[in-house]
Motif scaffolding. Sequence first.
Motif, short mmCIF file in Angstrom:
data_model
loop_
_atom_site.label_atom_id
_atom_site.label_comp_id
_atom_site.label_asym_id
_atom_site.label_seq_id
_atom_site.Cartn_x
_atom_site.Cartn_y
_atom_site.Cartn_z
N SER A 190 -67.74 -59.90 -81.07
CA SER A 190 -66.48 -60.25 -80.42
C SER A 190 -66.58 -60.06 -78.92
O SER A 190 -65.74 -59.42 -78.29
CB SER A 190 -65.34 -59.40 -80.99
OG SER A 190 -65.64 -58.02 -80.83
N THR A 221 -60.40 -63.77 -82.81
CA THR A 221 -60.29 -64.11 -84.22
C THR A 221 -61.54 -64.83 -84.73
O THR A 221 -61.99 -64.61 -85.86
CB THR A 221 -59.06 -65.00 -84.47
OG1 THR A 221 -57.89 -64.30 -84.05
CG2 THR A 221 -58.93 -65.38 -85.93
N THR A 252 -68.04 -65.91 -87.42
CA THR A 252 -67.28 -64.79 -87.96
C THR A 252 -65.80 -65.03 -87.73
O THR A 252 -65.36 -65.32 -86.62
CB THR A 252 -67.70 -63.46 -87.31
OG1 THR A 252 -69.04 -63.16 -87.66
CG2 THR A 252 -66.80 -62.33 -87.79
N TRP A 253 -65.04 -64.90 -88.81
CA TRP A 253 -63.58 -65.08 -88.77
C TRP A 253 -62.93 -63.74 -89.07
O TRP A 253 -63.23 -63.10 -90.09
CB TRP A 253 -63.16 -66.12 -89.80
CG TRP A 253 -61.68 -66.37 -89.87
CD1 TRP A 253 -60.82 -66.55 -88.82
CD2 TRP A 253 -60.90 -66.48 -91.07
NE1 TRP A 253 -59.54 -66.76 -89.29
CE2 TRP A 253 -59.56 -66.72 -90.67
CE3 TRP A 253 -61.20 -66.40 -92.42
CZ2 TRP A 253 -58.53 -66.87 -91.59
CZ3 TRP A 253 -60.17 -66.56 -93.34
CH2 TRP A 253 -58.86 -66.79 -92.92
N ARG A 254 -62.05 -63.30 -88.17
CA ARG A 254 -61.33 -62.03 -88.32
C ARG A 254 -59.83 -62.32 -88.31
O ARG A 254 -59.17 -62.20 -87.27
CB ARG A 254 -61.68 -61.08 -87.19
CG ARG A 254 -63.19 -60.90 -86.96
CD ARG A 254 -63.47 -60.02 -85.76
NE ARG A 254 -64.87 -60.07 -85.37
CZ ARG A 254 -65.38 -60.97 -84.53
NH1 ARG A 254 -64.58 -61.91 -84.01
NH2 ARG A 254 -66.66 -60.96 -84.23
N ASP A 257 -57.29 -57.13 -88.40
CA ASP A 257 -58.19 -56.01 -88.15
C ASP A 257 -58.84 -55.50 -89.44
O ASP A 257 -59.86 -54.81 -89.38
CB ASP A 257 -57.42 -54.86 -87.49
CG ASP A 257 -56.96 -55.19 -86.08
OD1 ASP A 257 -57.56 -56.11 -85.47
OD2 ASP A 257 -56.02 -54.55 -85.60
N THR A 259 -59.84 -57.51 -92.09
CA THR A 259 -60.59 -58.52 -92.83
C THR A 259 -61.55 -59.27 -91.92
O THR A 259 -61.20 -59.62 -90.79
CB THR A 259 -59.61 -59.53 -93.48
OG1 THR A 259 -58.67 -58.83 -94.28
CG2 THR A 259 -60.36 -60.53 -94.34
N SER A 260 -62.75 -59.51 -92.43
CA SER A 260 -63.70 -60.35 -91.70
C SER A 260 -64.56 -61.12 -92.68
O SER A 260 -64.89 -60.63 -93.76
CB SER A 260 -64.58 -59.51 -90.77
OG SER A 260 -65.48 -58.72 -91.52
N THR A 262 -68.10 -63.60 -92.47
CA THR A 262 -69.20 -64.14 -91.68
C THR A 262 -70.02 -65.08 -92.54
O THR A 262 -70.39 -64.74 -93.67
CB THR A 262 -70.09 -63.02 -91.12
OG1 THR A 262 -69.33 -62.19 -90.25
CG2 THR A 262 -71.27 -63.60 -90.36
N HIS A 312 -63.03 -56.38 -96.53
CA HIS A 312 -61.59 -56.22 -96.43
C HIS A 312 -61.22 -54.77 -96.68
O HIS A 312 -61.68 -54.15 -97.65
CB HIS A 312 -60.85 -57.10 -97.45
CG HIS A 312 -59.36 -56.94 -97.39
ND1 HIS A 312 -58.61 -57.41 -96.33
CD2 HIS A 312 -58.49 -56.32 -98.23
CE1 HIS A 312 -57.34 -57.12 -96.53
NE2 HIS A 312 -57.23 -56.45 -97.68
#
Length: 707
Positions: A190, A221, A252-254, A257, A259-260, A262, A312
């Motif tokens: 990030s 995000t 990578t999608w967030r 805070d 959950t992510s 990749t 998560h």
Amino acid sequence: MDIEMRGGSKRGFVTRYRNAALLGTAIVAFTPTCLLAQQAGNSGSVTVLDEITVEGESGDDDAKSIVATRTTSGSRMPTDIMDTPSSVSVITAREIQERGARDVEQVLQYTAGVTTDFYGSDDRFDYFKIRGFDALMYRDGLTLGRPFGGVREEVFAYERVEVLKGGNSTIFGVSDPGGAVNFVTKRPRSERFGEAYVTGGSFRTKEVGIDFGDNITSDDTLSYRLTGKLRDADDEYDFSRDDEQFLMGGLTWRPSDATSLTVVYDYLNRDGVPGSGGHPVGSDFDRSRFFGEPDFNYRGTNRNTVSAMFDHDFGSGLSFSSNARYSDTNTDFGYAYIAGTPTDGSTIAKRDFFANDYANENFIVDARLQYDANFENVDSRTLVGVEYNDLSSSTDTYWGPAPSIDWMNPVFTGAPGSLPLITSTRTDQKTRAVYLQQELTFAEKLIATVGLRNDWLDTRQTNELMGKAAKGDDSEFTSRVGLTYRLTDEFATYASYAQSVAPPTVGLEPERGEQYEIGIKYSPADFPALFSAAVYDLTKKNVTVNVLDPFPRQVAIGEVRVRGLDIEAKAELTNNFNLIAAYSYLDAEIVEDGTTGNEGNRPAMVPEHMASLWVNYELEGDGRRGDMTFGLGGRYMGSYYFTDANMVSAGSSVVFDAALSYEVVENTTLEVNATNIFDTKYVANGGFGADFYNPGRAIYATLRRTW
């Protein structure tokens, strides 16, 4: 076998997109349907934690330090290495760059307990052993397979390499008892970052590489990362090549805070050669001399991989993680090698042709639920997981006599028109597993660790030449227990017992291992460092070997035992001075051998003593002069036998490496790395009609720009 030469893998590559879609489906399928946490209704007895460390993020800055403090290889849970009841070594991206390591063997060669380079100029695979035994490779905790017969991994794709020593099938599943080498994939960050480099040097090497990323959205995000390299090079012997194309992209999608997700795609294509083919026994030719066949000398690799990593945090100490990977791989090789050196004064060497075509398609997914809680003076971490692995592979092996060659006046005869097919095998294997890892910490001093796992393996192996199929249905249970005691914040001692079970050959008992280990670790508070020492007793039963008489097959021959000592240090002693040191003692013995009567001998390729030392000193810039760093390393390997019969051995050896870097301008450095700087030469492998020398001197210069 009809011979058709072209670059890359000889087999045509077919991308199968349908399986890649299973990655997302599998993650959803393994979403937990129930919570394992007890509600904190009795508020006086249970306090539930609100924070948890997400797996896959070690907390270390691998790009800036050679000292790692956390790992997931000890239990699949992010854990302080000091609290792990086993020997774990981590080679960070900083160390890899500092030493200029260009392949997996070079990455591992300064690690205690690890033996490399024992196949000399045979370049088909990555060759290494841990504590005298084979070890499996993993990527982000998911099985890649054995290094022998597998793909030579591209180290530029990885943030770190974790080495877990000794048998431990409760963590990664069925595996060899030597240990595990886990590669951790580079992921998007990030933040904006990047590097680009160009390299040139020995063997006409020309290479360029990039690794950069940034946020796509302003709120962090969505982030991306792109990594790649191109290489056009030869190897150290005539008629060789070592070309490569590698490309990796990740997103990578967030969404929050907690959950992510990749997703990483990477493509690896290599066009090389399998090796020198050997030199006549007892000769002393230059490494560049080649006695194979220039027109039949190829080693291709073509692999496409899609990986997905999901995390998560539900809060209240409960979290869910899942990894999945789909890969489609094709490799091949073909070459002529010296198969016999005459002893009657003749200079005519016998040669054979050898070739192999291999393909596999693999889908693997692992999902786990972790619950962290505190019960008065007891901290508890519980991990429950499941794994599914679907592997289909085929391999065709060709072998036949080649025209002999006069090594004093070599005349090449060309590629064969065809080669006899001696084995053709198709293997379909499905593995299902369930596992439990439990860690209890009492009064922040005593840490008890228990691991339990059961693997169910359904295997169908088809002999395509004979039209016969054999089936195997195995259920393998393994366990592990360990105790760690924190003497102080800086000292920890531990004891552990661990089991391993290797992937079984259909019709044979699986190879099983047991290890007892005790050790001590020291991590000073005043500077980044980790010092460790361990003694162990490791046994492997039902040892399986390949035999050719009366036909190619595998047989179980007995038991091998290794008792040993590993000592390792990684320390940033000052802001300017780094040190990496390792020593290993291996008391190895073939305890039982029901086939050849080698009881009492040392197993092949296992030296008694190994030691290494790398030091790095930085001279800070002054005025117009930029920072300079100087690195020097030495590697000692004791004598070892080429075969279990203990008839021929390699002598002990010492090899030196060096590195130099200079900051030309801010964020731009010129780096020079040299391996085997004195060009020390010895026979690293033999006993099969030819000698194979160790790698010779290689020097590379790199101009690197970072931002």
